[in-house]
Design an enzyme around this catalytic site. Structure first.
Site, mmCIF file in Angstrom:
data_model
loop_
_atom_site.group_PDB
_atom_site.id
_atom_site.type_symbol
_atom_site.label_atom_id
_atom_site.label_comp_id
_atom_site.label_asym_id
_atom_site.label_seq_id
_atom_site.Cartn_x
_atom_site.Cartn_y
_atom_site.Cartn_z
ATOM 1 N N LYS A 96 -14.747 12.878 -2.181
ATOM 2 C CA LYS A 96 -13.882 12.217 -2.681
ATOM 3 C C LYS A 96 -14.515 11.804 -4.269
ATOM 4 O O LYS A 96 -15.822 11.325 -4.053
ATOM 5 C CB LYS A 96 -13.509 10.752 -1.995
ATOM 6 C CG LYS A 96 -12.364 9.942 -2.771
ATOM 7 C CD LYS A 96 -11.861 8.671 -2.055
ATOM 8 C CE LYS A 96 -10.801 7.984 -2.729
ATOM 9 N NZ LYS A 96 -10.341 6.832 -1.944
ATOM 10 N N SER A 100 -5.374 6.340 -1.401
ATOM 11 C CA SER A 100 -5.865 7.147 -2.586
ATOM 12 C C SER A 100 -6.614 8.270 -2.416
ATOM 13 O O SER A 100 -6.920 9.124 -3.321
ATOM 14 C CB SER A 100 -6.730 5.866 -3.441
ATOM 15 O OG SER A 100 -7.883 5.817 -2.759
ATOM 16 N N SER A 140 -6.489 3.879 2.439
ATOM 17 C CA SER A 140 -6.796 5.024 1.650
ATOM 18 C C SER A 140 -7.258 6.174 2.252
ATOM 19 O O SER A 140 -7.323 7.247 1.863
ATOM 20 C CB SER A 140 -7.539 4.781 0.446
ATOM 21 O OG SER A 140 -6.788 4.227 -0.737
HETATM 22 N N1 GLN Z 1 -2.791 1.483 -1.540
HETATM 23 C C1 GLN Z 1 -3.864 0.774 -1.681
HETATM 24 C C2 GLN Z 1 -4.307 -0.042 -2.912
HETATM 25 O O1 GLN Z 1 -3.575 0.671 -3.575
HETATM 26 C C3 GLN Z 1 -5.009 0.917 -0.951
HETATM 27 C C4 GLN Z 1 -6.296 1.707 -1.743
HETATM 28 C C5 GLN Z 1 -7.506 1.858 -0.856
HETATM 29 O O2 GLN Z 1 -7.369 1.730 0.278
HETATM 30 N N2 GLN Z 1 -8.501 2.369 -1.759
HETATM 31 O O3 GLN Z 1 -5.035 -0.704 -3.193
#
Ligand code: GLN
Length: 481
Positions: free
Chosen positions: A81, A156, A180
């Site tokens: 990532k 994400s 994410s």
């Molecule tokens: N969807 C969550 C957010 O927008 C989680 C994001 C994540 O785990 N990096 O913060």
């Protein structure tokens, strides 16, 4: 060939039987990435990958077969990532502000995987600075779902999930602050593990919300995820929050769990209105499978879980507003020219590089931490966070694991939730509690809906309960196939 070799075991068997060499495999993946239309990768590091494959090839020639104990990832192509830094490889966090940033060091987790023989194919897309749940917040365009191109892969870590799901790598790394890893894993039909907070070093992970962020594996099998976790986990002197407790050798856990003794908690809070009927049905069917194997299903209560989304979106944005202050055009971020005399104008121009969602969160976080409001918002959120953790502690006095859905629905259509941030935030309702409580949790494939879209089953364990977590998921994966 890359489509047929889905797991590390399959890759190593192919190497041992001389059906394929590390160089050939890496070239095939690079070709597949080049031909793919998923937009999963932001940077392909061909030179690094081929260099590593060459070393693997020489080692393999010398040893005759893969030294699986010493180099458990020899010649295995991985994707990383793009919020994890690798020396001399561009790291963007899918943000314009870091479009040309080339870091001078490598994240510990990546360094450990590479030291175990892994080949790094490239850096995968994400929601900008890992803020989002659909991968639509990337400054470099959305990532497409591996099998349904009109759908999101989740976020994400959407680039990593699609890369694994579409056969563009064997396994990948993601990061999970509020879901994410697990959410995109469930949408794309792959395995995703968020380790216990402190289980994997965060050194070299670009911080979003430091008290919640964890790096974890995404793979085509629980066994592969366990192996990656084992290789990269454990204490790192460069991250003072990484746990000193010796890491559990995760692969050892993959034997059959003792079903007769296993108690699985079923929180009623995970079966709420808004949960898609097909996801509920699949989750209940999975629970029945565990019961049939001999596990005992125990109803548990997590009374404060309903506040998770509100608490998370105060704590995460507060930490983000502080962490992202370093992207000011001086320390990090593109330096604007022609504004040297006016500091405010300089900052304005530099920080215009952030996308809308990142700006929204910085503003919210700055507000929640500002004097006069910090007590009412940030401090209060920290207190409720503690209550959420206490709920889990109480539940885990009675049960060994907790099971539930990963997400209220399956992969949604591109654009469907983009104009409504609140709806997007609510999608994290089942994943956020594990981050707030620092618990390990995973998503393992649990069938498909009527559209053929994957559904994920979420399992959660007490802190450092990875062995039990992975063991149960492994048995489920094998038993349900
Ligand atoms: N969807 C969550 C957010 O927008 C989680 C994001 C994540 O785990 N990096 O913060």
């Amino acid at each position: 060939m890359t489509q047929t070799l889905r797991t590390i075991r399959e890759v190593h068997d192919a190497f041992d039987q001389k059906r394929l060499s590390p160089m050939e495999l890496t070239r095939e993946y690079l070709r597949a990435i080049g031909a793919s239309r998923h937009n999963a990768f932001l940077t392909v590091c061909e030179e690094r990958a081929l260099g590593q494959a060459k070393v693997a090839e020489a080692l393999l020639a010398r040893e005759g077969r893969v030294p699986r104990e010493r180099l458990p990832l020899l010649g295995v192509p991985l994707a990383i990532k793009d919020n994890l830094v690798i020396d001399s490889i561009r790291t963007t966090c899918a943000s314009r502000i870091l479009e040309n940033y080339v870091p001078p060091y490598t994240a510990t987790c990546v360094a450990r995987l590479e030291a175990a023989g892994a080949v790094t194919l490239g850096k995968t897309s994400l929601d900008e600075f890992a803020m989002g749940g659909s991968n639509e917040n990337s400054a470099f365009g959305p990532v497409l779902h591996p099998t349904h191109p009109d759908r999101v892969p989740g976020g994400s870590s959407g680039g990593s999930a699609t890369a694994v799901g579409a056969g563009l790598c064997v396994a990948a790394l993601g990061s999970d602050t509020g879901g994410s890893i697990r959410l995109p894993a469930s949408y794309c039909g792959v395995v995703g593990v968020k380790p216990t907070y402190g289980g994997v070093s965060r050194y070299g992970l670009v911080a979003f919300a430091s008290s919640l962020d964890q790096v974890g594996p995404m793979a085509n099998s629980v066994e592969d995820a366990a192996l990656l976790l084992e290789v990269m986990g454990g204490h790192d002197p460069r991250d003072s929050t990484s746990a000193v407790a010796a890491a559990t050798p995760a692969r050892d856990a993959l034997g059959e769990p003792d079903w007769r003794g296993l108690r699985i908690g079923v929180p009623e809070e995970f079966f709420v209105e808004g949960l898609a009927p097909e996801v509920e049905r699949a989750t209940r069917a999975a629970l029945s499978w565990f019961e049939k194997e001999g596990a005992k299903l125990v109803p548990v209560r997590l009374p404060h879980a309903k506040h998770s989304v509100a608490v998370y979106y105060l704590i995460a944005v507060s930490e983000a507003s502080s962490n992202l202050a370093r992207f000011d055009g001086v320390r990090y971020g593109t330096r604007p020219s022609g504004e040297e005399r006016d500091l405010a104008a300089f900052y304005r121009k530099a920080r215009a590089g952030f996308g809308a969602e990142v700006k929204r969160r910085i503003i919210l976080g700055t507000f929640a931490l500002s004097s006069g409001y910090a007590e009412a918002y940030y401090r209060r959120a920290c207190q409720v966070r503690r209550l959420i953790k206490d709920d889990f502690d109480r539940a885990f006095e009675k049960v060994d694991l907790i099971a539930g859905p990963v997400s209220p629905g399956t992969a949604f259509k591109l654009g469907e939730k983009l104009t409504d941030p609140l709806r997007m935030y609510l999608n994290d309702i089942f994943t956020i509690p594990a981050n707030l409580a620092g618990l390990p949790a995973l998503s393992v494939p649990n069938g498909k809906d009527a559209h053929g879209l994957p559904i994920g089953l979420q399992l959660l364990a007490p802190q450092f309960g990875e062995a039990r977590l992975l063991g149960a998921a492994h048995a489920f994966e094998k038993g349900r196939a």
